[in-house]
Design an enzyme around this catalytic site. Structure first.
Site, PDB file in Angstrom:
ATOM      1  N   TYR A 271     -11.878   7.660 -14.523  1.00 47.24           N
ATOM      2  CA  TYR A 271     -11.836   6.657 -13.734  1.00 47.24           C
ATOM      3  C   TYR A 271     -12.592   5.523 -14.314  1.00 47.24           C
ATOM      4  CZ  TYR A 271     -13.269   3.406  -9.678  1.00 47.24           C
ATOM      5  OH  TYR A 271     -13.504   2.507  -8.708  1.00 47.24           O
TER       6      TYR A 271
ATOM      7  N   ASP B 134       0.921  -1.301   0.114  1.00 50.18           N
ATOM      8  CA  ASP B 134      -0.029  -0.154  -0.067  1.00 50.18           C
ATOM      9  C   ASP B 134       0.734   1.037  -0.149  1.00 50.18           C
ATOM     10  OD1 ASP B 134      -3.227   0.300   0.754  1.00 50.18           O
ATOM     11  OD2 ASP B 134      -2.171   2.070   0.977  1.00 50.18           O
TER      12      ASP B 134
HETATM   13  N1  NAD Z   1     -15.741   1.731  -2.666  1.00 49.34           N
HETATM   14  C1  NAD Z   1     -16.374   1.484  -3.908  1.00 49.34           C
HETATM   15  O1  NAD Z   1     -17.633   1.707  -3.762  1.00 49.34           O
HETATM   16  C2  NAD Z   1     -15.938   1.154  -5.063  1.00 49.34           C
HETATM   17  C3  NAD Z   1     -16.628   0.951  -6.046  1.00 49.34           C
HETATM   18  C4  NAD Z   1     -16.116   0.356  -7.197  1.00 49.34           C
HETATM   19  C5  NAD Z   1     -14.641   0.053  -7.182  1.00 49.34           C
HETATM   20  N2  NAD Z   1     -13.971   0.364  -6.455  1.00 49.34           N
HETATM   21  C6  NAD Z   1     -12.687  -0.002  -6.222  1.00 49.34           C
HETATM   22  O2  NAD Z   1     -12.268  -0.945  -5.184  1.00 49.34           O
HETATM   23  C7  NAD Z   1     -10.807  -0.858  -4.964  1.00 49.34           C
HETATM   24  C8  NAD Z   1     -10.739  -0.775  -3.568  1.00 49.34           C
HETATM   25  O3  NAD Z   1     -11.427   0.485  -3.262  1.00 49.34           O
HETATM   26  P1  NAD Z   1     -11.662   1.002  -1.605  1.00 49.34           P
HETATM   27  O4  NAD Z   1     -13.053   1.258  -1.861  1.00 49.34           O
HETATM   28  O5  NAD Z   1     -11.666  -0.184  -0.680  1.00 49.34           O
HETATM   29  O6  NAD Z   1     -10.748   1.999  -1.428  1.00 49.34           O
HETATM   30  P2  NAD Z   1      -9.741   2.443  -0.240  1.00 49.34           P
HETATM   31  O7  NAD Z   1      -9.623   3.868  -0.275  1.00 49.34           O
HETATM   32  O8  NAD Z   1     -10.477   2.304   0.961  1.00 49.34           O
HETATM   33  O9  NAD Z   1      -8.665   1.605  -0.446  1.00 49.34           O
HETATM   34  C9  NAD Z   1      -7.878   1.857  -1.491  1.00 49.34           C
HETATM   35  C10 NAD Z   1      -6.270   1.481  -1.075  1.00 49.34           C
HETATM   36  O10 NAD Z   1      -5.303   1.767  -2.238  1.00 49.34           O
HETATM   37  C11 NAD Z   1      -4.266   2.469  -1.726  1.00 49.34           C
HETATM   38  N3  NAD Z   1      -3.674   2.991  -2.881  1.00 49.34           N
HETATM   39  C12 NAD Z   1      -4.012   3.999  -3.585  1.00 49.34           C
HETATM   40  N4  NAD Z   1      -3.086   4.569  -4.426  1.00 49.34           N
HETATM   41  C13 NAD Z   1      -2.094   3.556  -4.370  1.00 49.34           C
HETATM   42  C14 NAD Z   1      -0.845   3.531  -5.054  1.00 49.34           C
HETATM   43  N5  NAD Z   1      -0.385   4.281  -5.841  1.00 49.34           N
HETATM   44  N6  NAD Z   1      -0.038   2.510  -4.622  1.00 49.34           N
HETATM   45  C15 NAD Z   1      -0.761   1.727  -3.747  1.00 49.34           C
HETATM   46  N7  NAD Z   1      -1.515   1.746  -3.037  1.00 49.34           N
HETATM   47  C16 NAD Z   1      -2.513   2.624  -3.150  1.00 49.34           C
HETATM   48  C17 NAD Z   1      -4.807   3.381  -0.682  1.00 49.34           C
HETATM   49  O11 NAD Z   1      -3.719   4.067   0.212  1.00 49.34           O
HETATM   50  C18 NAD Z   1      -5.831   2.617   0.066  1.00 49.34           C
HETATM   51  O12 NAD Z   1      -5.246   1.900   1.143  1.00 49.34           O
HETATM   52  C19 NAD Z   1     -10.127   0.453  -5.974  1.00 49.34           C
HETATM   53  O13 NAD Z   1      -9.696  -0.036  -6.977  1.00 49.34           O
HETATM   54  C20 NAD Z   1     -11.473   0.995  -6.353  1.00 49.34           C
HETATM   55  O14 NAD Z   1     -11.343   1.853  -7.341  1.00 49.34           O
HETATM   56  C21 NAD Z   1     -14.481   0.924  -5.222  1.00 49.34           C
END
Ligand code: NAD
Length: 267
Positions: free
Chosen positions: A171, A53
């Protein structure tokens, strides 16, 4: 097209299964939200989990939590856009635990911006983390899986790529590319005992969605829940349950699939 044919079941070509305890797993974005939930489930199944992360403190906190619960875990502060850092971290994982068997790519970033206001820099950043980061991580670990004749890769994409999301063109484009990439990889490596699937989440309550709600970019949980057929939001655990199954030995016949975990929001 002539393709090498692997008639052996994956458990026959890989010593240990590889449904065995102690598989080496890397989860990007593993310090928060869905990635953290995936880490918890994989560790509970006996996998050794490397939490990758950008937030090194949160990654260390996650690894400590996994160890306190009896799991085996290490934390790595890595930016998935930085190939040298990824290679270095993967090298350390290999040196400590052996070849990588499982990769889940959950690291991701988002932004809400009208299309005409998306700067070239913002476009590049979203594509760089969500798409290029996924590319770097998969390319860094897949040689281990090819050598073993066994591997499991799950990418976390987004339902926004399935239905289109306004003010998220960058995105949506990045996640659409992740879905396409997942399918192409699945075909390229199916004969190696490697499966590659994607989960496009929707309506999951995580720190990411809460940030968007606080900024007024997403409606509150109650309003969102009304738009989901099952009538409630999902959690990271819902994603992790599907993800852990896709990473199991039993899921060997599932590859190149888009497995929606969305309460019926996209059917
Ligand atoms: N939350 C939603 O409703 C949702 C919906 C569709 C897709 N997603 C996707 O699901 C995945 C997880 O999302 P989440 O909601 O758990 O988000 P979150 O923000 O809780 O977790 C994402 C993690 O990715 C890490 N991160 C960001 N950029 C980074 C980088 N350059 N290198 C390494 N780590 C990095 C962040 O520090 C964080 O810990 C993402 O890819 C997001 O796009 C989320």
């Amino acid at each position: 097209m002539n393709r090498p044919v692997n008639r052996a079941a994956p458990e026959q070509v890989s010593p240990g299964g590889d449904g065995s305890a102690g598989r080496v797993a890397i989860v990007t974005g593993g310090a928060s939200g869905m990635g953290l939930s995936v880490c918890r489930r994989l560790a509970a199944c006996g996998d050794r989990v490397a939490v990758f992360d950008l937030d090194g403190t949160a990654a260390e906190r996650a690894a400590e939590e996994l160890r306190a619960a009896g799991g085996t875990a290490m934390a790595f502060e890595v930016d998935v856009t930085d190939r040298a850092l990824i290679d270095e971290a993967v090298g350390k994982v290999r040196a400590a635990w052996g070849p990588v068997r499982v990769l889940v790519t959950s690291a991701g970033v988002f932004a809400f911006e009208p299309f005409t206001e998306i700067s070239a820099e913002s476009w590049r950043r979203i594509l760089d983390v969500n798409l290029n980061g996924t590319f770097h991580c998969i390319q860094a670990v897949i040689p281990d899986m090819i050598a073993a004749g066994w591997g499991r890769i799950v990418t976390i994409s987004s339902s926004s790529a399935q239905r289109g999301s306004p003010k998220m063109v960058h995105y949506t484009a990045s996640k659409g590319a992740v879905i396409a990439m997942t399918k192409a990889l699945a075909r390229e490596y199916a004969h190696c005992g490697i499966t590659v699937n994607t989960i496009p989440p929707s309506g999951i309550d995580t720190p990411m969605s809460r940030v968007s709600q606080a900024a007024g970019q997403l409606p509150d949980n109650e309003t969102m829940a009304r738009a989901i057929p099952v009538g409630y939001l999902g959690s990271g655990a819902d994603i992790a349950a599907a993800c852990v199954f896709l990473c199991s030995a039993e899921a060997r016949f599932i590859t190149g699939q888009v497995i929606g975990v969305n309460g019926g929001a996209v059917i």
